[in-house]
Design a protein around this motif. Structure first.
Motif, PDB file in Angstrom:
ATOM      1  N   VAL A 139       0.831  -1.208   0.000  1.00 54.27           N
ATOM      2  CA  VAL A 139       0.000   0.000   0.000  1.00 54.27           C
ATOM      3  C   VAL A 139       0.866   1.258   0.000  1.00 54.27           C
ATOM      4  O   VAL A 139       0.399   2.342   0.364  1.00 54.27           O
ATOM      5  N   SER A 140       2.110   1.124  -0.439  1.00 56.15           N
ATOM      6  CA  SER A 140       3.044   2.246  -0.393  1.00 56.15           C
ATOM      7  C   SER A 140       2.630   3.393  -1.310  1.00 56.15           C
ATOM      8  O   SER A 140       3.099   4.521  -1.133  1.00 56.15           O
ATOM      9  N   SER A 141       1.765   3.100  -2.293  1.00 57.68           N
ATOM     10  CA  SER A 141       1.334   4.140  -3.235  1.00 57.68           C
ATOM     11  C   SER A 141       0.060   4.860  -2.803  1.00 57.68           C
ATOM     12  O   SER A 141      -0.434   5.716  -3.546  1.00 57.68           O
ATOM     13  N   PHE A 142      -0.474   4.497  -1.635  1.00 61.04           N
ATOM     14  CA  PHE A 142      -1.648   5.227  -1.149  1.00 61.04           C
ATOM     15  C   PHE A 142      -1.280   6.704  -0.956  1.00 61.04           C
ATOM     16  O   PHE A 142      -0.163   7.025  -0.546  1.00 61.04           O
ATOM     17  N   PRO A 143      -2.199   7.610  -1.237  1.00 63.08           N
ATOM     18  CA  PRO A 143      -1.899   9.037  -1.077  1.00 63.08           C
ATOM     19  C   PRO A 143      -1.561   9.389   0.366  1.00 63.08           C
ATOM     20  O   PRO A 143      -2.057   8.760   1.300  1.00 63.08           O
ATOM     21  N   ILE A 144      -0.706  10.382   0.533  1.00 62.42           N
ATOM     22  CA  ILE A 144      -0.399  10.930   1.855  1.00 62.42           C
ATOM     23  C   ILE A 144      -1.074  12.293   1.933  1.00 62.42           C
ATOM     24  O   ILE A 144      -0.757  13.197   1.157  1.00 62.42           O
ATOM     25  N   VAL A 145      -2.007  12.408   2.860  1.00 59.52           N
ATOM     26  CA  VAL A 145      -2.837  13.609   2.962  1.00 59.52           C
ATOM     27  C   VAL A 145      -2.814  14.098   4.406  1.00 59.52           C
ATOM     28  O   VAL A 145      -2.879  13.288   5.337  1.00 59.52           O
ATOM     29  N   PRO A 146      -2.724  15.411   4.616  1.00 58.05           N
ATOM     30  CA  PRO A 146      -2.798  15.930   5.991  1.00 58.05           C
ATOM     31  C   PRO A 146      -4.095  15.504   6.672  1.00 58.05           C
ATOM     32  O   PRO A 146      -5.122  15.313   6.020  1.00 58.05           O
ATOM     33  N   THR A 147      -4.019  15.361   7.969  1.00 63.17           N
ATOM     34  CA  THR A 147      -5.182  14.892   8.725  1.00 63.17           C
ATOM     35  C   THR A 147      -6.417  15.742   8.466  1.00 63.17           C
ATOM     36  O   THR A 147      -7.530  15.224   8.351  1.00 63.17           O
ATOM     37  N   THR A 148      -6.235  17.026   8.345  1.00 64.89           N
ATOM     38  CA  THR A 148      -7.374  17.926   8.151  1.00 64.89           C
ATOM     39  C   THR A 148      -7.979  17.818   6.756  1.00 64.89           C
ATOM     40  O   THR A 148      -9.075  18.341   6.517  1.00 64.89           O
ATOM     41  N   GLU A 149      -7.296  17.137   5.825  1.00 63.52           N
ATOM     42  CA  GLU A 149      -7.767  17.064   4.443  1.00 63.52           C
ATOM     43  C   GLU A 149      -8.219  15.659   4.046  1.00 63.52           C
ATOM     44  O   GLU A 149      -8.459  15.416   2.866  1.00 63.52           O
ATOM     45  N   GLN A 150      -8.343  14.751   5.007  1.00 68.60           N
ATOM     46  CA  GLN A 150      -8.628  13.365   4.651  1.00 68.60           C
ATOM     47  C   GLN A 150     -10.032  13.147   4.105  1.00 68.60           C
ATOM     48  O   GLN A 150     -10.312  12.132   3.484  1.00 68.60           O
ATOM     49  N   HIS A 151     -10.910  14.102   4.314  1.00 70.54           N
ATOM     50  CA  HIS A 151     -12.269  14.006   3.769  1.00 70.54           C
ATOM     51  C   HIS A 151     -12.474  14.958   2.594  1.00 70.54           C
ATOM     52  O   HIS A 151     -13.604  15.130   2.136  1.00 70.54           O
ATOM     53  N   THR A 152     -11.385  15.557   2.127  1.00 71.49           N
ATOM     54  CA  THR A 152     -11.460  16.468   0.985  1.00 71.49           C
ATOM     55  C   THR A 152     -11.296  15.676  -0.307  1.00 71.49           C
ATOM     56  O   THR A 152     -10.315  14.929  -0.459  1.00 71.49           O
ATOM     57  N   PRO A 153     -12.215  15.806  -1.255  1.00 70.16           N
ATOM     58  CA  PRO A 153     -12.103  15.055  -2.521  1.00 70.16           C
ATOM     59  C   PRO A 153     -10.840  15.422  -3.294  1.00 70.16           C
ATOM     60  O   PRO A 153     -10.388  16.578  -3.267  1.00 70.16           O
ATOM     61  N   PHE A 154     -10.270  14.407  -3.948  1.00 65.03           N
ATOM     62  CA  PHE A 154      -9.093  14.641  -4.778  1.00 65.03           C
ATOM     63  C   PHE A 154      -9.489  15.449  -6.009  1.00 65.03           C
ATOM     64  O   PHE A 154     -10.595  15.310  -6.539  1.00 65.03           O
ATOM     65  N   GLN A 155      -8.556  16.280  -6.493  1.00 68.11           N
ATOM     66  CA  GLN A 155      -8.780  17.025  -7.721  1.00 68.11           C
ATOM     67  C   GLN A 155      -8.254  16.235  -8.906  1.00 68.11           C
ATOM     68  O   GLN A 155      -7.273  15.497  -8.808  1.00 68.11           O
ATOM     69  N   SER A 156      -8.878  16.397 -10.051  1.00 65.48           N
ATOM     70  CA  SER A 156      -8.453  15.735 -11.276  1.00 65.48           C
ATOM     71  C   SER A 156      -7.164  16.352 -11.787  1.00 65.48           C
ATOM     72  O   SER A 156      -6.996  17.579 -11.789  1.00 65.48           O
ATOM     73  N   HIS A 157      -6.229  15.490 -12.229  1.00 63.48           N
ATOM     74  CA  HIS A 157      -4.979  15.987 -12.799  1.00 63.48           C
ATOM     75  C   HIS A 157      -5.233  16.669 -14.142  1.00 63.48           C
ATOM     76  O   HIS A 157      -4.569  17.631 -14.495  1.00 63.48           O
TER      77      HIS A 157
END
Length: 276
Positions: A139-157
């Motif tokens: 699972v090393s490729s799972f995103p790393i996100v700050p705790t405060t942003e874990q419920h924020t939807p990802f943006q499209s590249h």
């Protein structure tokens, strides 16, 4: 793609931690009520919280599946149920179900903090506790996100103004196929000795702090259970052996993981020594 042999057949490092194996349940303690994992309905997997929750559900099902397929416990201890519209086996022993639930929650907590590289279900030989098989989730490729942003939807590249996500149906299709591959691959593995046990281990990323402390369930993998025969610490949690079996790569948006099985060269010896 699974790693090359020299990458995974090695001794445990300072970044390897594991949970104490569960107590072996007694058949009379089982009951007919299934301790089902939570198949929460989520329309889209678009946040880190979604990814971790989806993976935790899958890991729970996969652990139950492996314990049944590898006959770690008697088949009578399992009931038939369904997950991802796929027939699976579910342990019905309350203590075992609680141990699995707690283990998955402990893994999820470490993933949330961005610490984990790999999670493994390690099958251990009876008495000597030698690692015989490892079912590995990278699972090393799972995103790393700050705790405060874990419920924020990802943006499209492709379009930063739009949100990025993968539908639950797309994810479940891949997870369903993964469960099928786990069952098929497990059936082709060589026989295990009777009365094996298991544990769950994690391999941390290189710069991750250790998950230890008086409230932590994790113990360093160097602190193996003591052999009942020799009084010495048995081999470390990593397998030492000669064979790997790739399972599947799951790629669904930001959810990316690889799965494979490692077999120890000690397994044949353990089977022979367990015969009367």
């Amino acid at each position: 793609m699974s790693p090359e042999p020299e990458d995974y057949y090695q001794q445990a490092s300072d970044n390897d931690y594991e949970l104490p194996p569960p107590e072996r349940p007694q058949p009379e303690e089982a009951n007919g009520r299934p301790c089902r994992p939570s198949w929460a309905e989520r329309p889209v997997v678009s946040t880190l919280a979604n990814i971790i929750s989806t993976f935790a559900d899958f890991l729970t099902v996969a652990i139950h599946t492996i314990l049944y397929e590898r006959q770690i416990y008697s088949p009578d201890l399992f009931i038939s149920t369904r997950a991802y519209n796929h027939p699976v086996r579910q342990a019905r022993h309350p203590a075992l179900c609680k141990w699995i639930q707690d283990a998955v929650e402990a893994c999820s907590a470490q993933i949330t903090e961005g610490k984990v590289s790999r999670i493994s279900l390690v099958v251990l030989s009876p008495n000597e506790f030698e690692p015989l098989e490892r079912f590995v989730w990278d699972v090393s490729s799972f995103p790393i996100v700050p705790t405060t942003e874990q419920h924020t939807p990802f943006q499209s590249h492709e379009d930063p103004t739009s949100l990025s996500g993968t539908t639950l149906a797309d994810v479940e299709e891949q997870l369903r196929a993964s469960l099928g591959k786990i069952s098929l691959a497990s059936a082709k593995l060589s026989k295990l000795p009777q009365e094996c046990t298991f544990t769950i281990s994690i391999e941390l990323k290189g710069d991750a702090p250790a998950p230890v402390g008086h409230t932590s369930p994790w113990v360093p993998s160097e602190e193996r259970p003591v052999s009942k025969k020799t009084g010495e610490k048995s081999p470390l949690v990593r397998t030492s052996g000669s064979k790997t079996t790739p399972i599947r790569t799951v790629e669904a948006g930001a959810l990316f993981m690889e799965m494979w099985i490692e077999e120890s060269k000690f397994k044949e010896k353990a089977v022979s020594s367990s015969k009367p």
